[in-house]
Design an enzyme around this catalytic site. Structure first.
Site, PDB file in Angstrom:
ATOM      1  N   HIS A   1      10.150  37.583   4.883  1.00  0.00           N
ATOM      2  CA  HIS A   1      11.362  37.006   4.285  1.00  0.00           C
ATOM      3  C   HIS A   1      12.458  36.920   5.337  1.00  0.00           C
ATOM      4  CE1 HIS A   1      14.513  36.231   1.333  1.00  0.00           C
ATOM      5  NE2 HIS A   1      15.237  37.153   1.968  1.00  0.00           N
TER       6      HIS A   1
ATOM      7  N   GLY B   1       0.828  -1.201   0.000  1.00  0.00           N
ATOM      8  CA  GLY B   1       0.000   0.000   0.000  1.00  0.00           C
ATOM      9  C   GLY B   1       0.857   1.243   0.000  1.00  0.00           C
TER      10      GLY B   1
END
Length: 474
Positions: free
Chosen positions: A453, A188
């Site tokens: 930033h 899976g």
């Protein structure tokens, strides 16, 4: 003896206990019935223990590659017993926290199995709860105005594949491993399978993932699946897609498991010390008394309306037992929605397009809304903005430049249709997109937010600008 209450909650997982606390806040007398520990599968066998192990695997890799950051730590060794001890400590601390929350809000907790009774001397309608404890004492009868079924789910297996807990395991067994295998086959390649593949690979285990679909993470955007497959293979995880495990071929001998898998006309033989079966989860709806009610089920889950009511309008159901997204945060949201509806408040049904989905691998995945393919299949004309984390300074600072943010928008209305992230801290970052979906924001509006930033969130700004071909750093 019978006790009258306003609400009985069957199950104290993240859906049940959150609903109980909210109901108590609304003035209800609440009883919770839990056969194991409050906190449920999420706290004890799922979300928290697996993410704790993933964090240890991440730290192990950071330590091994410390020289890349100018940090020399000498020989790095893994103390897996210590890893498991930390996991138990984290789980134990959070378990005490849930117990404290229920106590603080005066929620009565009954340990045992709760079953719904039909009409009886206690009530003319179905809903009386018989609580049976392990010690064999007489059942306690709780007579509520409302019942909330939140009994969760358990790992699913493949028909014909015997789970012995030693050689062939599910996630419950894997969490309790005392030693790491040298090799493992993971059946899976969905969310749980990829998380285990990432973790065990980082711990130094040789990993093979076998996925029946044509790609791993098959419900994510195709670009995300491709990037994850690329990065898994870069880490020497073997990924087999379009491949079906043949359960009847499994054999165990001399400390190894051998199985065969079919890919097209080719039959592949795989060998490893252990096999982990990760093919989804199955709702716990058996033996809770549904046959004593008019409640309807379909495909193994309970049918409910938009307010989480079953056909018995005083009995609600939430979380994994109703299907849909089997996620802890969805269960919690549905639990609050249900009890607020019981209390007569004005509630808004859950919008599946506003549900964030997370994969806690390395790198992480966070997504919300429609994939590009889904949007096109639904008739939308789409425009897409995509920005790589490699272009964000903070990602390079972290030493994690792989991945991207992808925004899918409606070309005609500019409405935000979906956001898909693969990269560092994607599971934390997806909440910005969640808020944008709730507010029905556009990519232009996301781009008007001043993103600080240097941060990873700057990639949102660039991806939003990229929708209209205006990315600055792209």
């Amino acid at each position: 003896m019978a006790e009258n209450v306003d609400l009985v909650v069957l199950g104290a997982g993240p859906g049940g206990y959150v609903a109980a606390v909210r109901a108590a806040q609304l003035g209800m007398k609440v009883a919770v019935v839990e056969k194991e520990k409050v906190g449920g599968v999420c706290l004890h066998k799922g979300c928290i223990p697996s993410k704790t192990l993933l964090r240890s695997a991440e730290i192990y890799q950071h330590a091994k590659h410390g020289e890349e950051y100018g940090v020399r730590v000498g020989d790095v060794t893994l103390d897996f017993a210590g890893v498991q001890a930390r996991k138990e400590k984290v789980v134990g601390q959070l378990h005490k926290g849930v117990e404290g929350l229920l106590k603080k809000n005066k929620v009565d907790v009954y340990k045992g199995v709760g079953r719904i009774l039909g009409p009886s001397i206690f009530s003319p309608q179905p809903g009386t709860i018989s609580v049976e404890s392990e010690d064999g004492s007489d059942p306690v009868m709780l007579v509520p105005q409302y019942v909330l079924i939140a009994t969760g789910s358990r790992p699913r297996t493949l028909p014909g594949l015997d789970i012995d807990g030693t050689y062939v395991m599910n996630s419950d067994h894997a969490l309790q491993m005392q030693e790491l295998p040298q090799s493992i086959i993971i059946v899976g390649g969905g969310v749980i399978g990829i998380e285990w593949a990432s973790m065990l690979s980082d711990f130094g285990v040789e990993v093979t993932v076998v996925e029946f679909a044509n790609r791993i993470l098959p419900f994510e955007d195709e670009d995300v699946s491709k990037e994850m497959a690329r990065l898994m293979k870069k880490r020497k995880v073997r990924v087999l897609t379009n491949t079906k495990v043949l359960p009847e071929s499994v054999s165990k001998a001399d400390g190894v498991v051998t199985l065969q898998a079919k890919s097209g006309s080719e039959v592949i033989t795989l060998t490893a010390e252990k096999v982990l079966v990760s093919v989804g989860r199955q709702a716990n709806i058996e033996d809770i008394g549904l046959h004593n009610t008019a409640i309807e089920t379909e495909k193994g889950v309970i049918k409910v309306n938009e307010f989480m009511q079953t056909k018995e309008k005083h009995i609600y159901a939430i979380g994994d037992v109703v299907g849909g997204y089997q996620l802890a945060h969805v269960a919690s949201h549905e639990g609050i929605l249900a009890v607020e509806h019981m209390a007569g408040l004005n509630v808004h049904p859950l919008n599946p397009q506003e549900v964030p989905r997370c994969t806690y691998s390395r790198p992480e995945v966070g997504s919300i809304g429609l994939t590009e393919a889904e949007a096109k299949a639904q008739g939308y004309e789409v425009k897409v903005g995509k920005f790589p984390f490699r272009g964000a300074g903070k990602a390079l600072v972290y030493g994690e430049p792989d991945g991207f943010i992808k925004i899918v928008s409606d070309a005609k209305t500019d409405d935000l249709l979906g956001v898909h992230i693969i990269g560092p801290h994607a599971t934390d970052m997806i909440s910005e997109a969640g808020l944008a979906k709730v507010l029905d924001a556009t990519a232009w509006e996301i781009a008007q937010v001043i993103h600080p930033h240097p941060t990873l969130s700057e990639a949102y700004l660039e991806a939003a600008l990229a929708v209209d071909g205006k990315a600055i750093h792209g």
